[in-house]
Design a protein around this motif. Structure first.
Motif, PDB file in Angstrom:
ATOM      1  N   LEU A  67       0.728  -1.156   0.252  1.00 50.11           N
ATOM      2  CA  LEU A  67       0.120   0.321   0.038  1.00 50.11           C
ATOM      3  C   LEU A  67       0.616   1.386   0.140  1.00 50.11           C
ATOM      4  O   LEU A  67      -0.030   2.398   0.252  1.00 50.11           O
ATOM      5  CB  LEU A  67      -1.120   0.140   1.113  1.00 50.11           C
ATOM      6  CG  LEU A  67      -1.751  -1.417   1.732  1.00 50.11           C
ATOM      7  CD1 LEU A  67      -2.604  -0.851   2.382  1.00 50.11           C
ATOM      8  CD2 LEU A  67      -2.362  -1.778  -0.157  1.00 50.11           C
ATOM      9  N   GLY A  68       2.267   1.216   0.555  1.00 47.24           N
ATOM     10  CA  GLY A  68       2.509   2.413  -0.035  1.00 47.24           C
ATOM     11  C   GLY A  68       1.860   3.344   1.021  1.00 47.24           C
ATOM     12  O   GLY A  68       2.422   3.117   2.566  1.00 47.24           O
ATOM     13  N   ASP A  69       2.866   4.899   0.965  1.00 49.28           N
ATOM     14  CA  ASP A  69       1.667   5.539   1.775  1.00 49.28           C
ATOM     15  C   ASP A  69       0.652   6.058   1.644  1.00 49.28           C
ATOM     16  O   ASP A  69      -0.062   7.338   1.660  1.00 49.28           O
ATOM     17  CB  ASP A  69       2.878   7.040   1.762  1.00 49.28           C
ATOM     18  CG  ASP A  69       4.156   6.496   2.372  1.00 49.28           C
ATOM     19  OD1 ASP A  69       4.048   5.765   3.090  1.00 49.28           O
ATOM     20  OD2 ASP A  69       5.221   7.855   2.563  1.00 49.28           O
ATOM     21  N   LEU A  70      -0.441   5.231   0.524  1.00 46.56           N
ATOM     22  CA  LEU A  70      -1.750   5.930   0.469  1.00 46.56           C
ATOM     23  C   LEU A  70      -1.962   5.412   1.438  1.00 46.56           C
ATOM     24  O   LEU A  70      -3.095   6.378   1.884  1.00 46.56           O
ATOM     25  CB  LEU A  70      -1.990   4.962  -0.310  1.00 46.56           C
ATOM     26  CG  LEU A  70      -3.777   4.951  -0.373  1.00 46.56           C
ATOM     27  CD1 LEU A  70      -4.329   6.102  -1.169  1.00 46.56           C
ATOM     28  CD2 LEU A  70      -4.073   2.843  -1.133  1.00 46.56           C
ATOM     29  N   THR A  71      -2.160   4.547   2.445  1.00 53.44           N
ATOM     30  CA  THR A  71      -2.413   4.690   4.238  1.00 53.44           C
ATOM     31  C   THR A  71      -1.274   4.151   4.923  1.00 53.44           C
ATOM     32  O   THR A  71      -0.107   3.830   4.703  1.00 53.44           O
ATOM     33  CB  THR A  71      -3.394   3.414   4.639  1.00 53.44           C
ATOM     34  OG1 THR A  71      -2.384   2.134   4.152  1.00 53.44           O
ATOM     35  CG2 THR A  71      -4.391   4.134   3.900  1.00 53.44           C
ATOM     36  N   SER A  72      -1.245   4.905   5.678  1.00 52.44           N
ATOM     37  CA  SER A  72      -0.458   4.207   6.953  1.00 52.44           C
ATOM     38  C   SER A  72      -1.229   3.028   8.087  1.00 52.44           C
ATOM     39  O   SER A  72      -2.415   3.301   7.911  1.00 52.44           O
ATOM     40  CB  SER A  72       0.426   5.639   7.608  1.00 52.44           C
ATOM     41  OG  SER A  72      -1.092   6.700   8.431  1.00 52.44           O
ATOM     42  N   ALA A  73      -0.504   2.657   9.451  1.00 54.76           N
ATOM     43  CA  ALA A  73      -0.752   2.268  10.612  1.00 54.76           C
ATOM     44  C   ALA A  73      -1.176   2.299  11.279  1.00 54.76           C
ATOM     45  O   ALA A  73       0.295   2.746  11.684  1.00 54.76           O
ATOM     46  CB  ALA A  73      -0.697   0.238   9.739  1.00 54.76           C
ATOM     47  N   GLY A  83      -3.442  -1.325  14.434  1.00 59.08           N
ATOM     48  CA  GLY A  83      -3.932  -2.346  13.885  1.00 59.08           C
ATOM     49  C   GLY A  83      -4.794  -2.081  12.999  1.00 59.08           C
ATOM     50  O   GLY A  83      -5.689  -2.531  11.876  1.00 59.08           O
ATOM     51  N   ASP A  84      -5.229  -0.399  12.294  1.00 62.69           N
ATOM     52  CA  ASP A  84      -6.383   0.170  11.521  1.00 62.69           C
ATOM     53  C   ASP A  84      -5.352   0.841  10.855  1.00 62.69           C
ATOM     54  O   ASP A  84      -4.282   1.467  10.786  1.00 62.69           O
ATOM     55  CB  ASP A  84      -6.818   0.849  12.132  1.00 62.69           C
ATOM     56  CG  ASP A  84      -8.194   0.260  13.225  1.00 62.69           C
ATOM     57  OD1 ASP A  84      -8.000  -0.751  12.226  1.00 62.69           O
ATOM     58  OD2 ASP A  84      -8.115   0.582  14.138  1.00 62.69           O
ATOM     59  N   LEU A  85      -5.451   0.965   9.774  1.00 62.20           N
ATOM     60  CA  LEU A  85      -5.108   1.743   8.625  1.00 62.20           C
ATOM     61  C   LEU A  85      -5.461   3.063   8.823  1.00 62.20           C
ATOM     62  O   LEU A  85      -6.878   3.680   8.884  1.00 62.20           O
ATOM     63  CB  LEU A  85      -5.904   1.060   7.127  1.00 62.20           C
ATOM     64  CG  LEU A  85      -4.721  -0.642   6.503  1.00 62.20           C
ATOM     65  CD1 LEU A  85      -5.112  -0.621   5.635  1.00 62.20           C
ATOM     66  CD2 LEU A  85      -3.506  -0.436   7.226  1.00 62.20           C
ATOM     67  N   GLU A  86      -5.214   4.373   8.222  1.00 60.01           N
ATOM     68  CA  GLU A  86      -5.685   5.685   7.918  1.00 60.01           C
ATOM     69  C   GLU A  86      -4.712   6.324   6.476  1.00 60.01           C
ATOM     70  O   GLU A  86      -3.476   5.648   6.193  1.00 60.01           O
ATOM     71  CB  GLU A  86      -4.713   6.599   9.638  1.00 60.01           C
ATOM     72  CG  GLU A  86      -4.747   5.740  10.635  1.00 60.01           C
ATOM     73  CD  GLU A  86      -4.062   6.624  11.719  1.00 60.01           C
ATOM     74  OE1 GLU A  86      -3.328   7.397  11.776  1.00 60.01           O
ATOM     75  OE2 GLU A  86      -4.560   6.389  12.723  1.00 60.01           O
ATOM     76  N   PRO A  87      -5.347   7.438   6.481  1.00 62.46           N
ATOM     77  CA  PRO A  87      -5.484   7.753   4.734  1.00 62.46           C
ATOM     78  C   PRO A  87      -4.070   8.738   4.721  1.00 62.46           C
ATOM     79  O   PRO A  87      -3.882   9.525   5.697  1.00 62.46           O
ATOM     80  CB  PRO A  87      -6.745   8.476   5.171  1.00 62.46           C
ATOM     81  CG  PRO A  87      -6.451   9.136   5.987  1.00 62.46           C
ATOM     82  CD  PRO A  87      -6.410   7.322   6.627  1.00 62.46           C
ATOM     83  N   SER A  88      -3.811   8.927   3.936  1.00 60.61           N
ATOM     84  CA  SER A  88      -2.300   9.861   4.158  1.00 60.61           C
ATOM     85  C   SER A  88      -2.704  11.000   4.128  1.00 60.61           C
ATOM     86  O   SER A  88      -3.619  11.765   3.674  1.00 60.61           O
ATOM     87  CB  SER A  88      -1.620   9.769   2.254  1.00 60.61           C
ATOM     88  OG  SER A  88      -0.174  10.593   2.237  1.00 60.61           O
ATOM     89  N   GLY A  89      -1.643  12.089   4.821  1.00 60.40           N
ATOM     90  CA  GLY A  89      -2.407  12.929   5.660  1.00 60.40           C
ATOM     91  C   GLY A  89      -1.668  14.591   4.890  1.00 60.40           C
ATOM     92  O   GLY A  89      -1.132  14.061   3.708  1.00 60.40           O
TER      93      GLY A  89
END
Length: 224
Positions: free
Chosen positions: A159-165, A168-174
């Motif tokens: 997923l690269g930097d589309l999301t961070s973690a 245990g959850d994913l967050e969108p790039s800010g």
């Protein structure tokens, strides 16, 4: 340090960012750390019993200092194509420069001052292209040419930097590190809808998810 987070999937911990080694049809290096991570990449590959010369391809999720930084240092031993998408591939080749009118583009300009251009074969990626067992999905927003790669066969999402973690959850790039956060949200929803199910979510920042990665992406898509 390298850790096998799932069968055939190794996390290589660099300076605040992750690179990965995936045993697909060929040993595949995913992203390449900062300009100061040559030892971390080489040692990580060695821990997985792979020489730099044995890497069969490099998959780049995007062009940023902390994802392409060691390519120039690895180049003398690396005999493998580097796959990148569109605008980001042009940045890697040096045929374009990041725009200074976008705050993230300005950050990339500054990062370029300490990032040597690698003398490697940069091969473009197409949306929907099959590369080994992975399918490439154009996921712009963090950068214009950001790409995620998902293998249903291996159950792995890169997923690269589309999301961070986090936890245990994913967050969108800010906003601070993205060209366009609206495009990030669209890309999250698009990837969740298009990609096959997967368990392992390999993210650039934070601890990768060894299980439940696809479900975490769908949860995020429902909220952005």
């Amino acid at each position: 340090m390298a850790t096998e987070i799932a069968e055939g999937v190794w996390r290589i911990e660099c300076r605040g960012v992750n690179a990965y080694l995936v045993f697909d049809d060929v040993p595949t290096l995913v992203d390449a750390g900062t300009p100061w991570d040559e030892a971390a990449i080489r040692d990580g590959l060695d821990e997985a019993d792979v020489a730099v010369s044995e890497v069969g391809r490099v998959l780049l999720t995007h062009y940023d200092l902390d994802h392409v930084g060691t390519l120039a240092a690895l180049a003398p031993d690396l005999d493998a194509p580097v796959r990148a998408y569109g605008f980001d591939a042009q940045l890697l080749r040096g045929s374009r420069s990041p725009p200074i009118r976008n705050h993230k583009g300005l950050i990339q300009r500054l990062g370029g001052l300490v990032t040597d251009r690698a003398d490697l074969d940069v091969v473009g990626v197409r949306d929907g292209e099959r590369i080994g067992s992975f399918t490439a999905y154009h996921t712009p927003g963090h950068t214009p040419g950001h790409v995620a790669y998902v293998s249903g066969e291996l159950g792995v999402g890169l997923l690269g930097d589309l999301t961070s973690a986090s936890d245990g959850d994913l967050e969108p790039s800010g906003w601070l590190i993205s060209y366009d956060t609206d495009a990030v949200a669209t890309s999250v929803r698009d990837l969740a809808a298009r990609a096959p199910s997967f368990e392992v979510a390999c993210v650039g920042h934070g601890d990768p998810l060894a299980t439940g990665g696809g479900e975490a992406l769908r949860r995020l898509a429902a909220t952005v």
